[in-house]
Design a protein around this motif. Sequence first.
Motif, PDB file in Angstrom:
ATOM      1  N   PHE A  28     -51.480  59.276  -6.105  1.00  0.00           N
ATOM      2  CA  PHE A  28     -51.561  60.715  -5.863  1.00  0.00           C
ATOM      3  C   PHE A  28     -52.655  61.350  -6.709  1.00  0.00           C
ATOM      4  O   PHE A  28     -53.069  60.820  -7.736  1.00  0.00           O
ATOM      5  CB  PHE A  28     -50.209  61.398  -6.113  1.00  0.00           C
ATOM      6  N   ASP A  29     -53.104  62.500  -6.227  1.00  0.00           N
ATOM      7  CA  ASP A  29     -54.144  63.247  -6.922  1.00  0.00           C
ATOM      8  C   ASP A  29     -53.954  64.731  -6.618  1.00  0.00           C
ATOM      9  O   ASP A  29     -53.475  65.091  -5.525  1.00  0.00           O
ATOM     10  CB  ASP A  29     -55.538  62.792  -6.462  1.00  0.00           C
ATOM     11  N   LEU A  30     -54.311  65.566  -7.569  1.00  0.00           N
ATOM     12  CA  LEU A  30     -54.210  67.010  -7.395  1.00  0.00           C
ATOM     13  C   LEU A  30     -55.573  67.647  -7.594  1.00  0.00           C
ATOM     14  O   LEU A  30     -56.389  67.159  -8.374  1.00  0.00           O
ATOM     15  CB  LEU A  30     -53.242  67.618  -8.421  1.00  0.00           C
ATOM     16  N   GLU A  31     -55.815  68.742  -6.895  1.00  0.00           N
ATOM     17  CA  GLU A  31     -56.947  69.614  -7.182  1.00  0.00           C
ATOM     18  C   GLU A  31     -56.398  70.948  -7.666  1.00  0.00           C
ATOM     19  O   GLU A  31     -55.259  71.320  -7.346  1.00  0.00           O
ATOM     20  CB  GLU A  31     -57.824  69.819  -5.948  1.00  0.00           C
ATOM     21  N   GLY A  32     -57.190  71.645  -8.463  1.00  0.00           N
ATOM     22  CA  GLY A  32     -56.735  72.918  -9.000  1.00  0.00           C
ATOM     23  C   GLY A  32     -57.873  73.909  -9.168  1.00  0.00           C
ATOM     24  O   GLY A  32     -59.026  73.617  -8.835  1.00  0.00           O
ATOM     25  N   LEU A 107     -45.600  55.773  -8.943  1.00  0.00           N
ATOM     26  CA  LEU A 107     -46.806  56.545  -8.680  1.00  0.00           C
ATOM     27  C   LEU A 107     -47.984  56.003  -9.476  1.00  0.00           C
ATOM     28  O   LEU A 107     -47.817  55.416 -10.546  1.00  0.00           O
ATOM     29  CB  LEU A 107     -46.579  58.014  -9.040  1.00  0.00           C
ATOM     30  N   VAL A 108     -49.176  56.206  -8.929  1.00  0.00           N
ATOM     31  CA  VAL A 108     -50.415  55.821  -9.606  1.00  0.00           C
ATOM     32  C   VAL A 108     -51.378  56.988  -9.534  1.00  0.00           C
ATOM     33  O   VAL A 108     -51.512  57.637  -8.480  1.00  0.00           O
ATOM     34  CB  VAL A 108     -51.066  54.578  -8.956  1.00  0.00           C
ATOM     35  N   THR A 109     -52.047  57.260 -10.634  1.00  0.00           N
ATOM     36  CA  THR A 109     -53.000  58.357 -10.697  1.00  0.00           C
ATOM     37  C   THR A 109     -54.156  57.959 -11.608  1.00  0.00           C
ATOM     38  O   THR A 109     -54.135  56.870 -12.192  1.00  0.00           O
ATOM     39  CB  THR A 109     -52.304  59.631 -11.230  1.00  0.00           C
ATOM     40  N   LEU A 117     -49.956  65.379 -14.409  1.00  0.00           N
ATOM     41  CA  LEU A 117     -48.569  65.521 -14.831  1.00  0.00           C
ATOM     42  C   LEU A 117     -48.315  66.817 -15.604  1.00  0.00           C
ATOM     43  O   LEU A 117     -47.351  67.531 -15.310  1.00  0.00           O
ATOM     44  CB  LEU A 117     -48.125  64.308 -15.646  1.00  0.00           C
ATOM     45  N   PRO A 118     -49.157  67.179 -16.595  1.00  0.00           N
ATOM     46  CA  PRO A 118     -48.917  68.434 -17.314  1.00  0.00           C
ATOM     47  C   PRO A 118     -48.995  69.679 -16.419  1.00  0.00           C
ATOM     48  O   PRO A 118     -48.172  70.581 -16.549  1.00  0.00           O
ATOM     49  CB  PRO A 118     -50.017  68.448 -18.386  1.00  0.00           C
ATOM     50  N   ILE A 119     -49.972  69.738 -15.518  1.00  0.00           N
ATOM     51  CA  ILE A 119     -50.091  70.935 -14.675  1.00  0.00           C
ATOM     52  C   ILE A 119     -48.930  71.000 -13.683  1.00  0.00           C
ATOM     53  O   ILE A 119     -48.397  72.085 -13.400  1.00  0.00           O
ATOM     54  CB  ILE A 119     -51.457  70.983 -13.950  1.00  0.00           C
ATOM     55  N   PHE A 132     -40.260  65.499 -10.320  1.00  0.00           N
ATOM     56  CA  PHE A 132     -39.880  64.131  -9.988  1.00  0.00           C
ATOM     57  C   PHE A 132     -39.708  63.305 -11.274  1.00  0.00           C
ATOM     58  O   PHE A 132     -40.263  63.624 -12.326  1.00  0.00           O
ATOM     59  CB  PHE A 132     -40.900  63.480  -9.056  1.00  0.00           C
ATOM     60  N   SER A 133     -38.962  62.225 -11.167  1.00  0.00           N
ATOM     61  CA  SER A 133     -38.717  61.353 -12.329  1.00  0.00           C
ATOM     62  C   SER A 133     -39.276  59.954 -12.108  1.00  0.00           C
ATOM     63  O   SER A 133     -38.941  59.024 -12.849  1.00  0.00           O
ATOM     64  CB  SER A 133     -37.209  61.272 -12.609  1.00  0.00           C
TER      65      SER A 133
END
Length: 227
Positions: A28-32, A107-109, A117-119, A132-133
Amino acid sequence: MKITFNPDHYVIDDLHVPKLHEHLYCIFDLEGTGILPDRESITQFGAMEYKRGEVAHSTFSTLSRASKPIPDAVAELTGISNVDMMTAPAFAEAYRLFSSFIGEKILVTHAGYEYDLPILKRHCEQLGVTMFSNKVLDTKAMFTYIHPEVHEVISTDYLIRHYNINTDGIRRHDALADCGVIARILEHLLREYEERGLDHFTADPNRSIRRFEIPEMYSITEDGGIT
């Protein structure tokens, strides 16, 4: 898992992933709106299933309505605009869809221990959503553990160069497209772990991982803060 941050590095503890080469992972990946997880807002979720040796992978992508405007420089980098945010689902709905896709998979990031994870944790806490855990592997930590001789910051670009990965035609800084890049990095890492006779990843609080450097687009104020 426990992550302890220091000014220029961090350490992890309480994470053990056995049988590294057998799992169906979810990358997974996030943009912000920016790179500071303590103050920015998520704009996109991307995720894809990955299992070593398999070619076809299920994928997931959704925008997430930011709680603050997207700076022009970030919009240019990610391709996500403030206009897009007008019709994007609220965070709670985007996260619900994301959670449904990832299920209970490992999960892999990349650099997720210090950004994703912090955001995500901050968003969940602020909005009363359960985080999620799942266990989470970070390709940055995986690489650092087997390459103690490398003292550079292990960025995605560094690993692309190190493994000679061709990213022509890939729209970088799109969450789902970046998942594809992380998948290729993970493939190389798993091969290296196998070659070294390693079938597990175990966090070691005595090994430190260099944190990413804040880009110049964030200016330093006179009192030492970051804007």
